[in-house]
Design a protein around this motif. Structure first.
Motif, mmCIF file in Angstrom:
data_model
loop_
_atom_site.group_PDB
_atom_site.id
_atom_site.type_symbol
_atom_site.label_atom_id
_atom_site.label_comp_id
_atom_site.label_asym_id
_atom_site.label_seq_id
_atom_site.Cartn_x
_atom_site.Cartn_y
_atom_site.Cartn_z
ATOM 1 N N ASP A 113 0.825 -1.204 0.000
ATOM 2 C CA ASP A 113 0.000 0.000 0.000
ATOM 3 C C ASP A 113 0.861 1.256 0.000
ATOM 4 O O ASP A 113 2.061 1.194 0.241
ATOM 5 N N GLY A 156 0.150 3.649 2.097
ATOM 6 C CA GLY A 156 0.250 3.914 3.525
ATOM 7 C C GLY A 156 -0.787 4.937 3.950
ATOM 8 O O GLY A 156 -0.937 5.977 3.311
ATOM 9 N N MET A 157 -1.523 4.630 5.023
ATOM 10 C CA MET A 157 -2.519 5.564 5.545
ATOM 11 C C MET A 157 -1.790 6.794 6.066
ATOM 12 O O MET A 157 -0.922 6.687 6.937
ATOM 13 N N GLU A 158 -2.130 7.945 5.516
ATOM 14 C CA GLU A 158 -1.460 9.189 5.892
ATOM 15 C C GLU A 158 -2.385 10.359 5.640
ATOM 16 O O GLU A 158 -3.437 10.214 5.027
ATOM 17 N N TRP A 215 -7.274 11.979 5.390
ATOM 18 C CA TRP A 215 -6.612 10.691 5.561
ATOM 19 C C TRP A 215 -6.857 9.859 4.308
ATOM 20 O O TRP A 215 -7.970 9.869 3.768
ATOM 21 N N HIS A 216 -5.838 9.155 3.846
ATOM 22 C CA HIS A 216 -5.995 8.369 2.622
ATOM 23 C C HIS A 216 -4.983 7.234 2.545
ATOM 24 O O HIS A 216 -3.898 7.317 3.109
ATOM 25 N N ASN A 217 -5.384 6.193 1.838
ATOM 26 C CA ASN A 217 -4.502 5.080 1.524
ATOM 27 C C ASN A 217 -5.024 4.423 0.260
ATOM 28 O O ASN A 217 -6.234 4.390 0.024
ATOM 29 N N ILE A 234 -4.461 0.704 -1.461
ATOM 30 C CA ILE A 234 -3.920 -0.631 -1.226
ATOM 31 C C ILE A 234 -3.955 -1.395 -2.544
ATOM 32 O O ILE A 234 -4.946 -1.337 -3.278
ATOM 33 N N LYS A 254 8.785 1.123 0.288
ATOM 34 C CA LYS A 254 8.121 1.955 1.286
ATOM 35 C C LYS A 254 9.030 2.136 2.502
ATOM 36 O O LYS A 254 9.124 3.226 3.059
ATOM 37 N N THR A 302 1.232 9.896 11.122
ATOM 38 C CA THR A 302 1.139 8.561 11.695
ATOM 39 C C THR A 302 2.132 8.249 12.792
ATOM 40 O O THR A 302 1.864 7.414 13.642
#
Length: 149
Positions: free
Chosen positions: A53, A55-57, A103-105, A107, A134, A147
């Motif tokens: 992914d 990455g959720m950020e 917030w977004h990711n 995958i 990553k 994060t």
């Protein structure tokens, strides 16, 4: 294509007319800056299959567009990390528009490497950024924004 600057690995800020789809398909790195100008930036990303992914950020001070060139992605996004309002699959030719402070990711939901190009405004990454994985990105740039990861 034009010759990349030897000192930066980035075509910017020279005038440039790239085939972004081909550039994204050729890229094997997690993140590479393709063009960095004064007001926006183009990056290429390759996200591995098997649940890799972005990455959720969350970005503070940047809008972002992520355009899927190859693979299948699953987007999760929203203003509240604990209440994401977008949760959907995306396919080649589709884009994700990430407003500032969201917030977004994305995958990789497929069996092949997911290839994207991304546009940030204003510039987000150092000109000439080239990160193979990553983990390399986190090592070079620090934790994913918002994060502590």
């Amino acid at each position: 294509m034009l010759e990349k600057s030897a000192d930066s690995g980035d075509y910017g800020p020279a005038p440039f007319a790239p085939d972004l789809k081909s550039a994204a398909l050729e890229n094997e790195n997690y993140r590479t800056t393709l063009w960095t100008g004064d007001h926006f930036q183009i990056t290429l990303m390759a996200i591995p299959a098997g649940g890799g992914d972005i990455g959720m950020e969350i970005h503070h001070g940047n809008d972002q567009l992520i355009y899927l060139v190859a693979g299948i992605g699953h987007v999760k996004m929203g203003k509240d990390k604990d209440h994401l309002t977008v949760d959907q699959e995306i396919h080649p030719g589709e884009a994700v528009v990430v407003p500032d402070n969201t917030w977004h990711n994305v995958i990789n939901a497929g069996k092949q490497t997911m290839k994207v190009f991304s546009i940030y405004s204003p510039v987000k990454h150092q000109k000439g950024t080239n990160e193979a994985t990553k983990a390399d990105a986190i090592k070079q740039e620090g934790p994913l924004e918002g994060t502590g990861e």
